[in-house]
Scaffold this active site. Structure first.
Site, PDB file in Angstrom:
ATOM      1  N   GLU A  43      75.895  11.590  40.114  1.00  0.00           N
ATOM      2  CA  GLU A  43      75.104  11.910  38.922  1.00  0.00           C
ATOM      3  C   GLU A  43      73.689  11.397  39.112  1.00  0.00           C
ATOM      4  O   GLU A  43      73.479  10.227  39.390  1.00  0.00           O
ATOM      5  CB  GLU A  43      75.724  11.247  37.683  1.00  0.00           C
ATOM      6  N   ASP A  54      71.045   4.488  26.552  1.00  0.00           N
ATOM      7  CA  ASP A  54      71.324   3.665  27.729  1.00  0.00           C
ATOM      8  C   ASP A  54      71.126   2.186  27.459  1.00  0.00           C
ATOM      9  O   ASP A  54      70.295   1.797  26.641  1.00  0.00           O
ATOM     10  CB  ASP A  54      70.415   4.090  28.882  1.00  0.00           C
TER      11      ASP A  54
END
Lengths: 260, 401
Positions: A43, A54
């Site tokens: 990824e 995040d």
């Protein structure tokens, strides 16, 4: 041909890394190292100034990548220049919607077509996805779905209809890099997802070690794991010594790549 | 003219707005939207809120004819909608009371909020004290430095302040961190957003709670002037005080409406917060709206002397109102705002916050010797006590003397 359609049945390993971290040149070395281990999926995180989903480690990676004014085009070039053809590793991009929008959806797709197999747009909910999903599927790129423990059954059913590639199950109600794994809850939710969809379910968020990887495979019904923050964390643990980092990354990937 | 009816059921103001958040938050926002719709029809909720407005906040806030300033401008008759007289010194408390009542109804036991100038933080800490809920305030470390009095007030009210050291260390980053906290603590936590920004239903909900400002102003001006105002003026950061004043007038096509943004050192410089003058449409904090960004969609840092306007985005409804040309937006620099801050203090005996000082500066600049016989309502949305040290430093007065 989309590599995600031929993922193995069990113990799928997906490795996440931010593009351009810590610098563009170093990043190329990191991705080459990752690719040499032939994980099932890589990824590629496209750095964003405000990565609100995040945790602190990936935030820091984004910041470092953006410090050298890394452009979206440079990130995409980095992905294109990797020699993917030799193996079956699937390429998946993980990004925020503003990056795609500003670059232009069609231009974005043109750049990644036949190289990237799937894309995760973190802040693109099901309710807003129609147009983008259509364009992607015309070009044989799968839009990967995220399911969280907060997603109820009714909503999951809507989300998982016609899902392709894999399903990203967010293991903790948390942001990337959180520390608690509740195997009972993961198992319960993964089981329920699997009733609604036939594509593999990968567990992400909070997976840090070989032990976590084995536990997920033994204690839950999940088809694999996604490791991200733990790969990046080592760079900071090693006081940003890049050569040491690359070695430790190699060792770590060998460890978490458990036998199928 | 068609009756104004925004947003759509999915939170769109034209093409702006929406819910661009991760799947960890989506179910929560949908649930919040559901509850919000429910309480809108709830008479008991409305009564409870109105009682608090009246007896706790001190509403209605007065509509003051600023005679000296009007004379100085030599133009229109200027009225101040005095939301700076509210308990806690700004309009922020209107929205916080609405949201904490909603949080209670939803059974949430922990409150988080972001703050820039600290006014929303103080208002949130205040309602948390009143309702006995633990309160966590995310605040950029740069803002903590420049808004010390408010930091102390929040602590005194029992809130925990969490300094945010990422990014530009101001409002945008505080909001990122608050959203992260919410993702982590989805089950018990209610996030009180202080502006008309963020994902749906916040822009709508905050506007609705703040629209008490415009509703009152409408009644008050009709009483004293026997007509609607010719102009409304308010400052716009995220845009909650402005939406609160504007919303009840949007269907009155003869009322001209002006939003004033913070241009920092100039709208054409890199040090600006004038999102709609210098920005382009993009996605920040879960909604599609004008935003300061570069060619790759990376969000830029904003700059303004006023912490409350120091935000690179703006509420989606403002973007919509700009594009349909219902509201006009202009930028005012730090320097111009500071001058108006002093002018208003001397002429009216009211020390305004640096945020509405931007609106005042625009009024003085654009209406000087013009628009005689017209009536203007300006939203004086906050008082300047919190800004005394910042202003003193910028003007060059020693505040310690």
């Amino acid at each position: 041909m989309n590599n995600l359609d031929t993922l193995p049945k069990k113990k799928i390993l997906s490795l996440f890394m931010t593009c351009g971290f810590p610098t563009l040149n170093h990043s190329k070395k990191i991705f080459n190292e990752m690719l040499s281990h032939q994980p099932d999926i890589i990824e590629f995180g496209l750095p964003f100034s405000d990565p609100m989903a995040d945790g602190p480690i990936i935030q820091e990676a984004n910041k470092l990548a953006l410090r050298s004014k890394l452009s979206t085009q440079q990130s995409l070039n980095l992905i294109k220049e990797l020699n993917k053809s030799k193996n079956n590793t699937s390429f998946v991009i993980m990004c925020y919607l503003n990056t795609v929008r500003k670059f232009g959806l069609n231009k974005f797709i043109k750049n990644i077509k036949s190289i990237v197999d799937g894309i995760i747009i973190v802040d693109l909910p099901f309710e807003e996805e129609d147009a983008i999903k259509k364009s992607l599927s015309k070009n044989n790129i799968h839009l990967i779905k995220l399911i969280s423990p907060m997603t109820d059954k009714k909503r999951s059913q809507k989300l998982l209809k016609n899902s392709k590639g894999f399903i990203y199950y967010i293991s903790a109600t948390g942001i990337t890099g959180s520390n608690k794994l509740d195997y009972k809850e993961i198992n319960k939710n993964v089981k329920s997802i699997k009733k609604m969809s036939s594509v593999p379910v990968l567990v992400g968020f909070g997976i840090k070690s070989k032990k976590d990887v084995i536990d997920i495979s033994k204690k839950t019904n999940a088809d694999g794991v996604i490791i991200g923050s733990a790969l990046i964390q080592k760079y900071f643990n090693l006081k940003k010594d890049f050569n040491k980092y690359l070695k430790s990354l190699k060792k770590f990937i060998q460890e978490v790549k458990i036998k199928k | 003219m068609k009756k104004y009816k925004q947003p759509s059921t999915i939170g769109r103001f034209g093409e702006f707005g929406g819910m661009y958040v991760s799947e960890t938050l989506m179910p929560l926002l949908l649930n919040l939207d559901k509850y919000y719709k429910k309480i809108q029809k709830d008479k008991k909720f409305k009564k409870e809120l109105n009682d608090l407005f009246k007896n706790y906040v001190g509403r209605p806030s007065s509509l003051h004819y600023a005679k000296n300033l009007s004379k100085y401008i030599n133009g229109p008759k200027v009225y101040f909608k005095r939301d700076e007289l509210n308990h806690t010194g700004a309009h922020k408390i209107n929205n916080c009371l609405g949201q904490i009542l909603l949080a209670k109804k939803m059974g949430k036991t922990r409150i988080i909020a972001e703050t820039g100038a600290g006014q929303h933080g103080v208002a949130t800490a205040t309602v948390c004290a009143l309702f006995g809920l633990p309160c966590y305030i995310y605040m950029g470390s740069k803002d903590i430095e420049r808004q010390k009095p408010n930091v102390f007030r929040m602590k005194l009210l029992g809130a925990t302040i969490i300094p945010v050291k990422s990014g530009s260390k101001s409002l945008k980053d505080a909001m990122n961190e608050a959203l992260r906290d919410w993702i982590k603590n989805v089950r018990d936590t209610f996030y009180i957003i202080g502006s008309t920004a963020g994902p749906h239903p916040y822009p709508k909900m905050v506007r609705d709670f703040q629209s008490v400002i415009g509703k009152e102003a409408r009644e008050q001006i009709l009483k004293v002037e026997k007509k609607l105002p010719d102009y409304l003026i308010a400052c716009v950061g995220g845009g909650s005080n402005a939406m609160g004043l504007f919303y009840p007038f949007l269907n009155d096509k003869n009322v001209k409406i002006i939003g004033v943004e913070a241009a920092g050192k100039g709208a054409k410089t890199e040090e600006t917060a004038a999102t709609m003058t210098s920005g382009t449409p993009g996605i920040l904090h879960g909604s599609y709206s004008y935003v300061l960004q570069d060619n790759d969609g990376q969000i830029k840092e904003a700059h303004s002397i006023s912490a409350g306007l120091d935000y690179p985005g703006v509420g989606p409804e403002h973007s919509y109102l700009k594009d349909i040309k219902r509201v006009k937006y202009f930028g005012i620099t730090d320097k111009e705002a500071l001058e108006a801050f002093q002018t208003c203090s001397r002429l009216e005996g009211i020390i305004p916050a640096l945020e509405p000082s931007h609106a005042l500066a625009y009024l003085i600049k654009a209406f000087k010797n013009k628009h005689k016989n017209k009536v203007v309502i300006l939203n004086l949305c906050g008082r300047g006590d919190k800004d005394l040290f910042t202003a003193a430093r910028a003007i060059g007065i020693d505040a310690d003397e």
